[in-house]
Enzyme design. Sequence first.
Site: not given
Length: 309
Positions: A40, A67, A69, A82, A150
Site C-alpha cells: 500500500h 499500490e 495514488d 495520496h 488509484e
Amino acid sequence: MHARAATALSTALLGTAALLLPATDVRAVEDGTPPEVIAHRGASAHAPENTLAAVDKAAALGAVWVENDVQRTKDGALVVLHDDSLRRTTDVEEVFPGRAPWKVKDFTAAEISRLDAGSWFGASYAGARVPTLRQYLHRVDLHHQKLLLELKNPELYPGIEGQTLKLLSNEGWFDRRHENRLVVQSFGVAALRTVHELKPGVRTGLLGKPAVSDLPAYADFADQINPSYTALSAAYVSAVHAFTGPHGRPLEVSAWTVNTAEAARRVAGYGVDGIITNEPGVVRDALAGQGPLSLVTGHCQWRPVRWGA
C-alpha cells in the site's frame, strides 16, 4: 448482462442469512490459491509513502504488487501523492508559506519537485521527492512489479482518466510485456466507467463496499470490488465472486489496509484475492507456508493443504 444472476441471487440470499449468524458459523470454501500481497503506497510502514524509496522497500520485502495514488498539478503533470494537500507528507508550509491550503492542484510540477517528501517519516529519508507518475512507473518496471493505480479525487481533475491512460500507453504499459500487471482503481464510479469506455482492456477496481444488489451494474465495468477489510465477511466475498466482470472472469476482492498477521489470516480465510498492506513482509510471512484458512462451525484454524488439491 455480465452477472450470473441465478448463482448471484442464491449467494446473496445465503450471504444475508450468514450475516445473521455469528462469524464463527460462516463456512468459507477456498480454492487453495493464497491472496496476492499488495504493498500500500509502497511499503509505507518502512519508507515514506508513495515515494520511490517505498517502491524499493516493497521490492526488497518481496512484494510483487504495489499500490499508489495519482493526482494532477496546476500545470497538468501527473504526480504520485495520496492527500489532495501537500501538508502532511512534505515541507510545503516551510517552502511556500502563505500558500494555504497547499492543495496539489494549486502548485506546478516544478514547485512540487522542490519539496522534501521524506523527512516527515525519518531523517534517513530527507530529500526524498514526490515522484511524477512517469518516474513511479519506471521504478515499478525496474523491479518487474505489478501496479494497482488509484485515480485519487478524480472529481478535482477533469479528464485525468484519459490523461493517465495516455501516459500508461506512452510508457508501454499496454504492451504484451505488461499483460496482467495493471489494475486501475478509484472510489469514483464515473471515473472507472470512463476508464473502461476509453480502454476496455484495462482491468479496473471499485473502492468501497457496494450493496450486493448493486453489483450487477458495477460488473459491467469493474473487475474488482475493493473494500476496507473491517467491512468484510466471507459471505460478502462469496457474493462478489458470484458475479462475472467485463473480462469474463469472476469479480475479485482486494481488502485494505491489513497490517497484522492476525488480520491477514482472518481476511485470507474470507477468500479474498488480494490483501493491501503497509506491512507486506508481515502479511507475506503470515501467509507463507500456510494453507487457506478453514472457517468451520465453532472455531477457525489454519491447516496445510497441497496447492491444487
